[in-house]
Design an enzyme around this catalytic site. Structure first.
Site, mmCIF file in Angstrom:
data_model
loop_
_atom_site.group_PDB
_atom_site.id
_atom_site.type_symbol
_atom_site.label_atom_id
_atom_site.label_comp_id
_atom_site.label_asym_id
_atom_site.label_seq_id
_atom_site.Cartn_x
_atom_site.Cartn_y
_atom_site.Cartn_z
ATOM 1 N N CYS A 1 59.438 53.309 -24.133
ATOM 2 C CA CYS A 1 59.057 52.340 -23.095
ATOM 3 C C CYS A 1 59.455 52.845 -21.701
ATOM 4 O O CYS A 1 58.732 52.622 -20.728
ATOM 5 C CB CYS A 1 59.680 50.971 -23.387
ATOM 6 S SG CYS A 1 58.898 50.149 -24.795
ATOM 7 N N GLU B 1 52.995 34.262 -30.289
ATOM 8 C CA GLU B 1 53.874 34.084 -29.126
ATOM 9 C C GLU B 1 54.406 35.408 -28.593
ATOM 10 O O GLU B 1 55.626 35.652 -28.576
ATOM 11 C CB GLU B 1 55.023 33.128 -29.479
ATOM 12 C CG GLU B 1 54.532 31.722 -29.776
ATOM 13 C CD GLU B 1 55.663 30.730 -30.072
ATOM 14 O OE1 GLU B 1 56.782 31.172 -30.363
ATOM 15 O OE2 GLU B 1 55.404 29.514 -30.012
ATOM 16 N N GLU C 1 49.974 24.880 -31.323
ATOM 17 C CA GLU C 1 51.145 24.365 -32.031
ATOM 18 C C GLU C 1 51.703 23.155 -31.295
ATOM 19 O O GLU C 1 51.776 23.147 -30.063
ATOM 20 C CB GLU C 1 52.258 25.420 -32.107
ATOM 21 C CG GLU C 1 51.973 26.589 -33.011
ATOM 22 C CD GLU C 1 53.164 27.551 -33.089
ATOM 23 O OE1 GLU C 1 54.308 27.108 -32.829
ATOM 24 O OE2 GLU C 1 52.936 28.730 -33.382
ATOM 25 N N LYS D 1 63.320 25.246 -41.908
ATOM 26 C CA LYS D 1 63.147 24.287 -43.007
ATOM 27 C C LYS D 1 63.262 22.836 -42.540
ATOM 28 O O LYS D 1 62.790 21.921 -43.196
ATOM 29 C CB LYS D 1 64.128 24.556 -44.147
ATOM 30 C CG LYS D 1 65.606 24.428 -43.806
ATOM 31 C CD LYS D 1 66.453 24.753 -45.029
ATOM 32 C CE LYS D 1 67.949 24.751 -44.732
ATOM 33 N NZ LYS D 1 68.376 25.910 -43.929
ATOM 34 N N PHE D 2 63.897 22.628 -41.370
ATOM 35 C CA PHE D 2 63.999 21.253 -40.853
ATOM 36 C C PHE D 2 63.009 20.967 -39.729
ATOM 37 O O PHE D 2 63.061 19.908 -39.106
ATOM 38 C CB PHE D 2 65.430 20.973 -40.373
ATOM 39 C CG PHE D 2 66.442 20.981 -41.481
ATOM 40 C CD1 PHE D 2 66.246 20.207 -42.620
ATOM 41 C CD2 PHE D 2 67.577 21.774 -41.395
ATOM 42 C CE1 PHE D 2 67.177 20.222 -43.655
ATOM 43 C CE2 PHE D 2 68.504 21.791 -42.425
ATOM 44 C CZ PHE D 2 68.306 21.016 -43.560
ATOM 45 N N HIS D 3 62.140 21.935 -39.430
ATOM 46 C CA HIS D 3 61.151 21.682 -38.377
ATOM 47 C C HIS D 3 60.095 20.704 -38.887
ATOM 48 O O HIS D 3 59.685 20.765 -40.044
ATOM 49 C CB HIS D 3 60.487 22.995 -37.949
ATOM 50 C CG HIS D 3 59.744 22.875 -36.656
ATOM 51 N ND1 HIS D 3 58.556 22.194 -36.543
ATOM 52 C CD2 HIS D 3 60.037 23.310 -35.406
ATOM 53 C CE1 HIS D 3 58.143 22.230 -35.282
ATOM 54 N NE2 HIS D 3 59.024 22.899 -34.572
ATOM 55 N N ARG E 1 62.137 37.907 -35.760
ATOM 56 C CA ARG E 1 60.720 38.210 -35.557
ATOM 57 C C ARG E 1 60.527 38.534 -34.079
ATOM 58 O O ARG E 1 61.496 38.527 -33.323
ATOM 59 C CB ARG E 1 59.858 37.015 -35.963
ATOM 60 C CG ARG E 1 60.291 35.763 -35.222
ATOM 61 C CD ARG E 1 59.459 34.545 -35.508
ATOM 62 N NE ARG E 1 59.884 33.489 -34.607
ATOM 63 C CZ ARG E 1 59.184 32.402 -34.315
ATOM 64 N NH1 ARG E 1 58.019 32.218 -34.866
ATOM 65 N NH2 ARG E 1 59.633 31.510 -33.482
HETATM 66 ZN ZN LIG Z 1 60.091 50.389 -26.789
#
Ligand SMILES: [Zn+2]
Length: 688
Positions: free
Chosen positions: A168, A158, A317, A366-368, A119
């Site tokens: 860019c 975030e 969070e 899954k373990f957080h 992500r």
């Molecule tokens: Zn870029």
């Protein structure tokens, strides 16, 4: 004067308590939603951050949108008095989009385009990705604009990282052309490119920093970081455009990351309606380190409160138990969840929210820690801890919207951090800008004296004391404002490694600390870098203005300074510069400017700031001396005063409350003049 900020949403004028909620992961088990709602009510949770990574669930194929499942979630939550902090989904995109439009995928500094993965990996310049975000955000806003559950927008997640694709690179060159008025000579001078014959003769020759390319041209690396900040904020502004248009009354935030250095968060804050941040300290198990860590967390909370001039922020969070991605995800010891949650509130948060509400069945997190564990019921220690926080927050409505009026400000500045990090010297390691800021802040935290954490461009005039550790870079105009602050009666504390460079990281000519030389009344001729185990000593001068005596250790950096108009308050004991000034005070106008020439041990900082605080009559949350490991923080609306008394020490501590009457807000009773806090204990008091 009373000063109370409005609640985050008029629909819910209370503390928000809740977490990241991912019902999109449970669509194949519809019974989970009913169970979630039951557990939310049981845990005292009233707000869920929903659909943060739900793009594929919302748009399974290009142009085909499915909102039915989210309608159902929103309706069900609204029916049960649970509000929604609704996310836009740009933090993670669908696989179909990456496959069809590779330009949305980020290119690393090594110039390799990533494959579809994880992500937070989008190109923030890509016109296609910006268009796709605008489309889905518009649809979300149109669909839920009047929904009773919607109280706040949570934009993306975030924001961070950087992209080096050709789009860019072009955007960076255009950004530079604008900044340098299309004048390449101007840029070459600003970046000092004649060094190593790096002079650019055409804009097309400029490229972003790369491990196999340019990393040593500090003007370039600084401007690249500024560009990344600006481009990320510009991407965010593109995201919020349809929301501003369709839901002008719904506040907007995005979850920031403390002192994350990838983006200048102080430039981001004016574009938010409310600041929010994600806090994941690595708590130990009731050790001495917890006290230091608690003060560092306090610094970050103060920073977030100061980003919008004292407006309450959101703890968006935090973990209810473990943080699975940490090397050792230690369980929160009994009491710590309550204490760390209320610590955020003590420093100005109007929310306590978690990652995450329910543990997923698979994949990376899954373990957080979660409010609801894989067992699926409420009979867990963590669930009870969360419910205890929910119960307490309900009793604290009178604190919502209050703030902390600080008389002390400490400068922590992103561009300064970048410049110090990049500089090759005066030491390569242990420059430690952030830990140094935290250690100066800690001296006040231990005494219960509120501190704002501000930038060098912020207004200084409302403070009595301004602390500027390692103000290596001084941008234009800053020294003039510092002079004006001291001339008008303010007290400045500056340290070694100050006033070295300008905004392009070019050294100031004519003697350090450059533009601060006049106000500080000193000339810093040389700086000695010490090996890790080297020590010098700082000896207080008899008759110094603070009345301090004795000596303490100095390490890492020792400035060799000349007192010009300043008085000498301490000198070095050792080495060839023994007897030369180590601490000076310059009377300037009706104020004073102190210069701490060396990195001094904590004992010195505490004694120094204690004396200054007494001299300046700085207000404390409690008019009493606090034992080791205990802090007191204050929130007020100008008439009612609330004090959070918190014990981060390993053992119980007894505190004499000092002048005034105190009511325990959670137990709803008057307190005696002496109270005892267990390890990780916390009282919320109203001062009568
Ligand atoms: Zn870029």
């Amino acid at each position: 004067m009373t000063r109370r900020f409005p609640p985050l949403s008029p629909k819910c004028p209370h503390f928000l308590h809740g977490g990241d909620y991912n019902p999109d992961q449970w669509r194949h088990m519809p019974e989970i939603l009913d169970e979630d709602v039951r557990l939310m009510k049981l845990s005292g949770c009233n707000a869920m951050s929903t659909a943060i990574f739900a793009w594929t669930a919302l748009e399974p194929e290009e142009g085909r949108f499915e909102f039915g499942w989210l309608d159902n979630v929103m309706d069900k939550l609204a029916d049960n008095d649970v509000y929604v902090v609704l996310a836009t989904p740009s933090g993670a995109r669908p696989a179909w989009m990456a496959r069809k439009y590779p330009e949305v995928l980020r290119v690393g500094a090594d110039r390799r385009r990533i494959l579809y993965c994880v992500r937070h990996n989008h190109c923030y310049t890509s016109p296609l990705y910006r268009r796709k975000c605008a489309i889905i955000n518009r649809k979300l806003a149109e669909r839920y604009k009047d929904h009773p559950a919607l109280i706040l927008w949570h934009i993306s997640n975030e924001y961070g990282g950087e992209c080096h694709c050709e789009l860019c690179q072009d955007a960076f060159r255009n950004w530079l052309k604008k900044k340098y008025d299309n004048d390449l000579d101007h840029l070459n001078r600003a970046w000092w490119t004649s060094f190593w014959s790096h002079t650019y003769t055409d804009w097309s020759q400029i490229e972003s920093p790369a491990p196999h390319g340019e990393m040593h041209l500090h003007g370039l690396t600084l401007d690249w970081k500024r560009f990344v900040s600006d481009q990320t904020i510009d991407f965010y502004l593109n995201e919020i455009k349809p929301l501003r248009e369709i839901t002008p009354d719904i506040k907007i935030t995005t979850n920031l990351m403390g002192t994350y250095l990838g983006i200048d968060l102080r430039k981001f804050a004016p574009h938010l309606d409310v600041v929010s941040w994600d806090s994941y300290p690595s708590w130990r198990a009731a050790t001495k380190e917890d006290v230091e860590l608690a003060s560092s967390v306090a610094f970050h909370h103060d920073l977030n409160r100061s980003l919008r001039s004292g407006q309450p922020f959101m703890l968006m969070e935090s973990t209810p138990s473990v943080t699975n991605w940490q090397l050792v995800p230690k369980l929160k010891r009994p009491g710590l969840h309550f204490l760390s949650s209320l610590q955020a509130v003590a420093h100005g948060s109007d929310t306590v929210q978690y990652f995450q509400w329910r543990k997923g069945q698979g994949s990376w997190e899954k373990f957080h820690g979660a409010v609801v564990d894989h067992c699926g019921h409420e009979n867990t220690r963590v669930f009870r801890d969360v419910a205890q926080v929910g119960e307490a927050l309900k009793k604290m409505d009178c604190i919502v919207g209050t703030t902390t009026p600080a008389e002390v400000a400490l400068i922590f500045d992103w561009e300064n951090a970048w410049a110090i990090h990049d500089a090759c010297g005066p030491r390569r390691e242990k420059k430690d800008y952030l830990p140094t800021c935290v250690s100066h802040h800690r001296a006040f935290w231990k005494r219960g004296i509120p501190v704002d954490v501000i930038g060098m461009d912020d207004d200084f005039s409302r403070y009595k004391m301004l602390i500027a550790p390692m103000l290596y870079m001084i941008r234009p105009g800053v020294a003039d404002r510092i002079e004006a602050f001291v001339r008008a009666g303010g007290t400045l504390v500056a340290t070694y490694l100050s006033g070295i460079t300008d905004e392009n990281d070019r050294c100031h000519l004519g003697g350090f600390p450059g533009p601060l030389r006049k106000v500080l009344g000193i000339w810093a001729e040389e700086i000695d870098a010490l090996y890790d185990d080297d020590r010098n000593h700082v000896v207080m001068t008899p008759g110094n203005p603070l009345g301090l005596a004795g000596e303490s250790e100095a390490s890492i950096f020792c400035d060799l300074i000349h007192a010009e108009t300043a008085q000498v308050a301490a000198t070095y004991r050792d080495d060839f510069y023994a007897g030369r000034p180590a601490l000076t005070r310059n009377c300037f106008g009706t104020g004073a400017a102190w210069y701490m020439a060396s990195r001094n041990e904590e004992k010195f900082l505490q004694a120094f700031y204690d004396e200054l605080a007494a001299h300046l009559k700085l207000g404390r949350a409690l008019d009493t001396d606090l034992p080791e490991g205990v802090t007191a923080q204050m929130r007020t609306d100008g008439s009612r005063v609330f004090v959070f008394l918190m014990n981060f020490a390993q053992e119980e501590r007894t505190i004499v409350l000092g002048k005034g009457k105190f009511r325990d807000l959670l137990a709803d009773k008057e307190l005696p003049g002496r109270v005892t806090l267990p390890c990780y204990g916390c009282f919320v008091l109203e001062r009568g």
